[in-house]
Design a protein around this motif. Structure first.
Motif: not given
Length: 278
Positions: A88-107
């Motif tokens: 928002n303050d016009q800074q260019r950021l280098l972001v390393d992120a990750y998400a963890r998920f699981r399959i709950v409806d395989p069909v």
């Protein structure tokens, strides 16, 4: 020997066919997996799914008709490596992120994404987009405070809404690293942060000085009130006390300072209290 083979040939062939049919139809699902039974290209059943009626173990399928697709039941990772985000303050950021998920409806996963790699392919641009939106509403400094947790919670909620259509559930979203690009922008940001901290420190000192002056003034007023109340009960003692203070200030020897020589008449009014007269 030939007679024995001729007599039991049918039985031997039947046993061999039964063994081949068993191995062609049998399959094992482990505790860490779930399975979808696919018949003529369509899912027709599941094994060991979350909340399902069947568990891990040995199962049978129709040979050469049914195929079994096993799917990881444990948590899976979705990585976003060093993407550039504008804060928002016009800074260019280098972001390393990750998400963890699981399959709950395989069909649904099989129908919509095919496999877990297909889920990752579908969710990566969504994670990228949602993270850009949330970080773009906040300053770089805000991402170093507790507000970062609020932003990530919003990202998780929005990403989970999209993940459901692929049979997945988002468990968590975290940022591993948030940095400014090296070079002039980084130096400028650090200088600005240092200036802001110095301004904040000056404000705190000014408020402290103001509070100290108020406290001292209130203390002096209270002390004067107490002295006035005490000396008002015995004006003679107050006169004596003030005279002693004056003598101390007049006759005290100051180290390294000039010596004061006073010539006074013994009956001088100034020495009245010194002579014990009130």
């Amino acid at each position: 020997m030939q007679d024995i083979w001729d007599n039991h040939r049918g039985s031997i062939i039947a046993v061999a066919a039964a063994i081949i049919a068993f191995f062609s139809s049998a399959y094992v699902v482990s505790e860490e997996e779930q399975a979808v039974i696919i018949r003529t290209g369509q899912p027709v059943g599941t094994v060991n799914t979350p909340g399902g009626k069947t568990g891990a173990g040995l199962y049978l399928r129709i040979p050469f008709v049914d195929s079994v697709q096993t799917i990881e039941k444990r948590l899976l990772d979705l990585e976003m490596n060093e993407e550039e985000v504008l804060s928002n303050d016009q800074q260019r950021l280098l972001v390393d992120a990750y998400a963890r998920f699981r399959i709950v409806d395989p069909v649904r996963m099989v129908e919509r994404a095919g496999n877990t790699d297909g889920v990752r392919t579908a969710l990566e641009p969504i994670l990228n987009s949602v993270l850009r939106q949330e970080l773009g509403r906040r300053t770089f400094e805000a991402m170093l405070t507790a507000e970062r947790g609020t932003a990530l919670a919003n990202v998780r909620t929005k990403l989970d809404r999209q993940a459901k259509q692929y049979g997945a559930e988002i468990i968590d979203v975290q940022i591993k690293r948030t940095d400014l690009p090296s070079g002039a922008p980084l130096d400028s940001a650090f200088q600005r942060m240092e200036t802001d901290r110095q301004r904040e420190a000056r404000t705190i000192r000014a408020q402290g000085d103001r509070d100290a002056r108020i406290i001292r003034a209130e203390a002096d007023a209270q002390a004067s009130k107490i002295y006035a109340a005490a000396f008002g009960k015995d004006p003679g003692f107050y006169d004596f006390y003030r005279a002693m203070q004056s003598y101390d200030a007049t006759f005290a020897t100051r180290e390294g300072g000039p010596q004061n020589n006073l010539i006074l008449s013994p009956d001088n009014e100034y020495l009245r209290q010194f002579r014990g007269q009130r």
